[in-house]
Design a protein around this motif. Sequence first.
Motif, PDB file in Angstrom:
ATOM      1  N   TYR A 155      34.905 -33.097  54.444  1.00 16.31           N
ATOM      2  CA  TYR A 155      34.748 -33.571  55.812  1.00 16.31           C
ATOM      3  C   TYR A 155      33.782 -34.755  55.863  1.00 16.31           C
ATOM      4  O   TYR A 155      34.008 -35.730  56.577  1.00 16.31           O
ATOM      5  CB  TYR A 155      34.270 -32.423  56.691  1.00 16.31           C
ATOM      6  N   VAL A 156      32.714 -34.695  55.076  1.00 14.19           N
ATOM      7  CA  VAL A 156      31.747 -35.793  55.015  1.00 14.19           C
ATOM      8  C   VAL A 156      32.422 -37.036  54.431  1.00 14.19           C
ATOM      9  O   VAL A 156      32.248 -38.153  54.928  1.00 14.19           O
ATOM     10  CB  VAL A 156      30.493 -35.391  54.211  1.00 14.19           C
ATOM     11  N   ILE A 157      33.242 -36.845  53.397  1.00 17.02           N
ATOM     12  CA  ILE A 157      33.962 -37.979  52.787  1.00 17.02           C
ATOM     13  C   ILE A 157      34.933 -38.607  53.789  1.00 17.02           C
ATOM     14  O   ILE A 157      35.033 -39.832  53.875  1.00 17.02           O
ATOM     15  CB  ILE A 157      34.676 -37.538  51.492  1.00 17.02           C
ATOM     16  N   GLU A 158      35.627 -37.777  54.566  1.00 24.28           N
ATOM     17  CA  GLU A 158      36.518 -38.314  55.611  1.00 24.28           C
ATOM     18  C   GLU A 158      35.727 -39.200  56.572  1.00 24.28           C
ATOM     19  O   GLU A 158      36.185 -40.282  56.951  1.00 24.28           O
ATOM     20  CB  GLU A 158      37.167 -37.179  56.406  1.00 24.28           C
ATOM     21  N   TRP A 159      34.540 -38.729  56.979  1.00 22.43           N
ATOM     22  CA  TRP A 159      33.703 -39.527  57.883  1.00 22.43           C
ATOM     23  C   TRP A 159      33.332 -40.849  57.208  1.00 22.43           C
ATOM     24  O   TRP A 159      33.367 -41.909  57.849  1.00 22.43           O
ATOM     25  CB  TRP A 159      32.439 -38.739  58.279  1.00 22.43           C
ATOM     26  N   ILE A 160      32.985 -40.797  55.930  1.00 24.65           N
ATOM     27  CA  ILE A 160      32.614 -42.015  55.199  1.00 24.65           C
ATOM     28  C   ILE A 160      33.785 -43.004  55.182  1.00 24.65           C
ATOM     29  O   ILE A 160      33.596 -44.192  55.471  1.00 24.65           O
ATOM     30  CB  ILE A 160      32.154 -41.678  53.766  1.00 24.65           C
TER      31      ILE A 160
END
Length: 165
Positions: A155-160
Motif C-alpha cells: 500500500y505504501v509503494i502504491e502511494w509512492i
Amino acid sequence: MKKRLAVAFTGPSNSGKTTLILKIARKLIHDYKKEVAIIKHDPKDKARFDVEGKDSYKFSDTGAEVIVTSPNRTTYFSQKHKDLDEMIRLFDKFDILLVEGLKNLPLPRISVFRDSLDPAYFPYMDALATDGSIYMSRYDFPKDVAILNLNNCEYVIEWIFKNAK
C-alpha cells in the motif's frame, strides 16, 4: 530517459523509518525489478562507516574526497556537504530514490510515527505511515494527508508510485 521518482521519509528516532525503507527497497528491487537508490541524512553525525586505523579512514581523515572500491562494492566518502542534486548525480541510474530525513527537501514526504504524533511534522508530511497505535482523534490532523498502514508495504509503494516526484 525514463522517469525517476523520489520520495522522502521523516519521523522521530526509532519510529520505524529505516525498517519501512528497507522493506520498500527490497520489494521494489525484487518484485518490481526497479533500480533503487537511498540517501540517508545523519543530522547528528552519529553514523560510522569506517574504522579508525584502516587505510580508508586515514585517507578520509585527510579531508580528501575518497572512493573505496572492491569487487563487491564502491563506497564514497565526502568531507563536503552535498545538496540533493549533487547527491543524485552520484548515482548513475535509478528508478526510485528513497530519502531518509532531510525534511526541508521539496519532495513528497511520508512521516513515520508510532504511539504518538508530533504536530511539528504536519507542515512537512504528505502521508502518515503508522501502525494503528496512535489515537488520531487526539490531534488536529491535516485533512489532505494520506494515512498509510506502516505494516502494509504494498500500500505504501502504491502511494509512492502515485505521489512521488
